[in-house]
Scaffold this motif. Structure first.
Motif, PDB file in Angstrom:
ATOM      1  N   ALA A  72       7.804   4.524  -6.371  1.00 47.05           N
ATOM      2  CA  ALA A  72       8.768   4.530  -5.258  1.00 47.05           C
ATOM      3  C   ALA A  72       7.964   4.416  -3.970  1.00 47.05           C
ATOM      4  O   ALA A  72       6.764   4.714  -3.957  1.00 47.05           O
ATOM      5  CB  ALA A  72       9.567   5.837  -5.246  1.00 47.05           C
ATOM      6  N   ALA A  73       8.634   3.974  -2.917  1.00 48.18           N
ATOM      7  CA  ALA A  73       7.946   3.931  -1.628  1.00 48.18           C
ATOM      8  C   ALA A  73       7.563   5.359  -1.250  1.00 48.18           C
ATOM      9  O   ALA A  73       8.275   6.313  -1.574  1.00 48.18           O
ATOM     10  CB  ALA A  73       8.863   3.331  -0.570  1.00 48.18           C
ATOM     11  N   ALA A  74       6.429   5.513  -0.582  1.00 44.61           N
ATOM     12  CA  ALA A  74       6.004   6.831  -0.113  1.00 44.61           C
ATOM     13  C   ALA A  74       7.120   7.413   0.761  1.00 44.61           C
ATOM     14  O   ALA A  74       7.890   6.658   1.375  1.00 44.61           O
ATOM     15  CB  ALA A  74       4.706   6.710   0.682  1.00 44.61           C
ATOM     16  N   PRO A  75       7.219   8.772   0.815  1.00 42.91           N
ATOM     17  CA  PRO A  75       8.326   9.397   1.551  1.00 42.91           C
ATOM     18  C   PRO A  75       8.523   8.815   2.949  1.00 42.91           C
ATOM     19  O   PRO A  75       7.553   8.635   3.704  1.00 42.91           O
ATOM     20  CB  PRO A  75       7.906  10.866   1.613  1.00 42.91           C
ATOM     21  N   GLY A  76       9.768   8.507   3.262  1.00 45.37           N
ATOM     22  CA  GLY A  76      10.106   8.015   4.591  1.00 45.37           C
ATOM     23  C   GLY A  76       9.755   6.557   4.844  1.00 45.37           C
ATOM     24  O   GLY A  76       9.922   6.067   5.963  1.00 45.37           O
ATOM     25  N   THR A  77       9.276   5.837   3.809  1.00 39.15           N
ATOM     26  CA  THR A  77       8.816   4.466   4.067  1.00 39.15           C
ATOM     27  C   THR A  77       9.584   3.404   3.279  1.00 39.15           C
ATOM     28  O   THR A  77       9.122   2.266   3.152  1.00 39.15           O
ATOM     29  CB  THR A  77       7.303   4.299   3.762  1.00 39.15           C
ATOM     30  N   ALA A  78      10.768   3.760   2.771  1.00 38.18           N
ATOM     31  CA  ALA A  78      11.505   2.802   1.932  1.00 38.18           C
ATOM     32  C   ALA A  78      11.832   1.506   2.674  1.00 38.18           C
ATOM     33  O   ALA A  78      11.910   0.441   2.063  1.00 38.18           O
ATOM     34  CB  ALA A  78      12.785   3.445   1.406  1.00 38.18           C
ATOM     35  N   ASN A  79      11.996   1.602   3.995  1.00 37.78           N
ATOM     36  CA  ASN A  79      12.337   0.395   4.757  1.00 37.78           C
ATOM     37  C   ASN A  79      11.123  -0.253   5.419  1.00 37.78           C
ATOM     38  O   ASN A  79      11.265  -1.028   6.366  1.00 37.78           O
ATOM     39  CB  ASN A  79      13.385   0.721   5.827  1.00 37.78           C
ATOM     40  N   ALA A  80       9.975   0.094   4.924  1.00 37.50           N
ATOM     41  CA  ALA A  80       8.751  -0.468   5.506  1.00 37.50           C
ATOM     42  C   ALA A  80       7.811  -0.926   4.387  1.00 37.50           C
ATOM     43  O   ALA A  80       8.001  -0.578   3.214  1.00 37.50           O
ATOM     44  CB  ALA A  80       8.072   0.568   6.382  1.00 37.50           C
ATOM     45  N   VAL A 120       0.821  -1.215   0.000  1.00 40.10           N
ATOM     46  CA  VAL A 120       0.000   0.000   0.000  1.00 40.10           C
ATOM     47  C   VAL A 120       0.861   1.273   0.000  1.00 40.10           C
ATOM     48  O   VAL A 120       0.503   2.272  -0.625  1.00 40.10           O
ATOM     49  CB  VAL A 120      -0.992  -0.007   1.194  1.00 40.10           C
ATOM     50  N   ASN A 121       2.022   1.237   0.646  1.00 37.79           N
ATOM     51  CA  ASN A 121       2.808   2.477   0.797  1.00 37.79           C
ATOM     52  C   ASN A 121       3.630   2.822  -0.451  1.00 37.79           C
ATOM     53  O   ASN A 121       4.845   2.936  -0.417  1.00 37.79           O
ATOM     54  CB  ASN A 121       3.730   2.411   2.025  1.00 37.79           C
ATOM     55  N   TRP A 122       2.904   3.043  -1.540  1.00 38.45           N
ATOM     56  CA  TRP A 122       3.553   3.444  -2.793  1.00 38.45           C
ATOM     57  C   TRP A 122       3.272   4.900  -3.115  1.00 38.45           C
ATOM     58  O   TRP A 122       2.227   5.441  -2.749  1.00 38.45           O
ATOM     59  CB  TRP A 122       2.992   2.639  -3.970  1.00 38.45           C
ATOM     60  N   MET A 123       4.192   5.464  -3.886  1.00 38.39           N
ATOM     61  CA  MET A 123       3.985   6.788  -4.484  1.00 38.39           C
ATOM     62  C   MET A 123       4.182   6.618  -5.991  1.00 38.39           C
ATOM     63  O   MET A 123       5.196   6.067  -6.425  1.00 38.39           O
ATOM     64  CB  MET A 123       5.027   7.758  -3.904  1.00 38.39           C
ATOM     65  N   TRP A 124       3.219   7.045  -6.763  1.00 37.01           N
ATOM     66  CA  TRP A 124       3.279   6.942  -8.231  1.00 37.01           C
ATOM     67  C   TRP A 124       3.515   8.321  -8.808  1.00 37.01           C
ATOM     68  O   TRP A 124       3.077   9.316  -8.207  1.00 37.01           O
ATOM     69  CB  TRP A 124       1.952   6.368  -8.767  1.00 37.01           C
TER      70      TRP A 124
END
Ligand code: BGC
Length: 438
Positions: free
Chosen positions: A307-315, A162-166
């Protein structure tokens, strides 16, 4: 048959909510009218499947399910109920079940599976699961959700992140934005540039579940996975009323200034279309949105970026679609349920379905070589976050808490989004109350 008390109550509550003018994106549409009662001589092997996959990309995926079942000699009876996130579908499903006429299978996920099982309405699919070694095939975090009292009562189809940014790379380029923002501060710098260039910075569909989808990514990005777990899995009042949650609400409110006037009530796929068409820069949405980009003929890294939503690359907020199977007397129907469960987990189906749906296969160790870059990143991050503790259930998509609590918290998030006069402090108090309500 016993009328399930809590489901009955939920149905009444859902109807009351609608009667009170709670906003819904579309009237429920049952594609195939339901028979009033299970006919004595029902056509053998008809499989009626309730789902809410009605957007362009989703419909392609549902068509794969239908084709696979028909290849097994069954007759597919489509029971599609429009409405992203599935709220409408769940209301229709409850009314069918309460009247003693459930479909063969239904797209239900997360803790709601347990609620249906506790009502005594689900059949065990252990014989298929044992024969096909589901315990070895599935990640434990997924298998646990599919079981009630140790028995499989649902078959998982996929893993959505769910934590994606398009993003639309052309819109970013025109605005002078280089690369995808990695923090919320970077996001707002990029968003300001896009706004200045004359495009919409953030494509958002103002519906309760979409508001909540964005909010959970903000909470994850601002607080990290441990904070997210405390707030949205444990519903810890200290987390919900903490300064970190204050920061999350403030960041969330700031996003609104980057959305367009037509956002209110817009369906998620129409919202993705504004990114596809180059009218908007970014969208925060689960990877079913990728199904729309690919259905439009676009490729990651070319027509769109992920890309993962800001601040969430490791989640990783996971959201697993699954089908529950109802207890039915008809033996042919029971056989069809077994076939459906078995086919859903086959390698062939997992491959083609998930490429259309935007999700990744739920089978461990599936060969990802034919999947696109976003799916490969998702598969890699799923494994990495499962080890690091960054893998968390999506609350907005029914994976973290029981539906009643999810709905109550979601209502506060939506009120906050829509009412600029509702203070952050009051919103925090209200989510803590919603989380604590019995
Ligand atoms: C479901 C997806 C679906 C999306 C939009 C999510 O909750 O898990 O399968 O595509 O909602 O309706």
């Amino acid at each position: 048959m016993k009328f399930p008390v809590t489901l009955g109550a939920a149905l009444v509550a859902a109807m009351l909510a609608t009667a009170c003018g709670k906003k819904e994106e579309a009237a429920p549409v049952a594609a195939t009218p339901a028979p009033a009662a299970a006919p004595a001589a029902a056509p053998q092997q008809t499989v009626e499947v309730l789902h809410y996959w009605t957007s362009g990309g989703e419909a392609k995926s549902a068509a794969e399910l239908k084709a696979m079942l028909e290849a097994k000699g069954h007759l597919w009876k489509d029971f599609a109920v429009a409405g992203g996130g599935g709220e409408n579908a769940m209301t229709v499903l409850k009314s069918r079940a309460v009247s003693g006429n459930p479909p063969t299978a239904a797209q239900v996920k997360g803790p709601a599976i347990q609620e249906w099982a506790n009502e005594g309405m689900l059949t065990s699919i252990d014989s298929v699961a044992r024969a096909e070694k589901w315990d070895e095939l599935l990640p434990k975090v997924v298998a646990d959700v599919m079981k009630s009292k140790g028995s499989y009562v649902a078959a998982p189809v996929n893993v959505h992140r769910v934590n994606w940014m398009w993003a639309n790379p052309e819109v970013l380029k025109k605005a002078g934005v280089e690369g995808m923002p990695k923090t919320w501060d970077e996001f707002f710098v990029a968003a300001d540039k896009i706004k200045k260039s004359g495009n919409v910075a953030l494509a958002h569909g103002g519906q309760n579940w979409q508001d909540f989808t964005v909010f959970e990514s903000v909470v994850l990005g601002v607080g990290g996975p441990q904070f997210y777990t405390d707030a949205f899995v444990k519903l810890d009042p200290a987390a919900l009323t903490s300064p970190t949650m204050t920061k999350a609400f403030t960041t969330f409110r700031k996003l609104k200034g980057y959305t367009d006037a037509a956002s209110t009530g817009r369906d998620w796929n129409m919202t993705t279309a504004t990114v596809i068409q180059g009218k908007a820069g970014f969208q925060f949405m689960g990877d079913w949105a990728k199904g729309e980009f690919t259905a439009a003929g676009q490729k990651p890294g070319e027509g769109f970026l992920c890309a993962a939503a800001p601040g969430t690359a490791n989640a990783y907020t996971f959201n697993v679609d699954s089908f529950i199977m109802f207890k039915l007397k008809d033996e042919a129907a029971q056989k069809a349920q077994g076939d459906l469960a078995s086919a859903i987990l086959s390698t062939e189906f997992q491959e083609v379905f998930n490429q259309n749906k935007g999700s990744i296969p739920v089978r461990l160790g599936h060969d990802m070589s034919k999947f696109d870059d976003c799916a490969q990143l998702s598969a890699k991050d799923f494994v990495a976050t499962a080890q690091s503790g960054g893998l968390v259930p999506s609350i907005a998509h029914g994976m973290a808490v029981e539906p009643a609590k999810q709905g109550a918290i979601q209502d506060v998030v939506t009120q906050f989004w829509n009412d600029d006069k509702l203070s952050v402090a009051d919103a925090q108090k209200r989510i803590a109350q919603a989380a604590a309500a019995k």
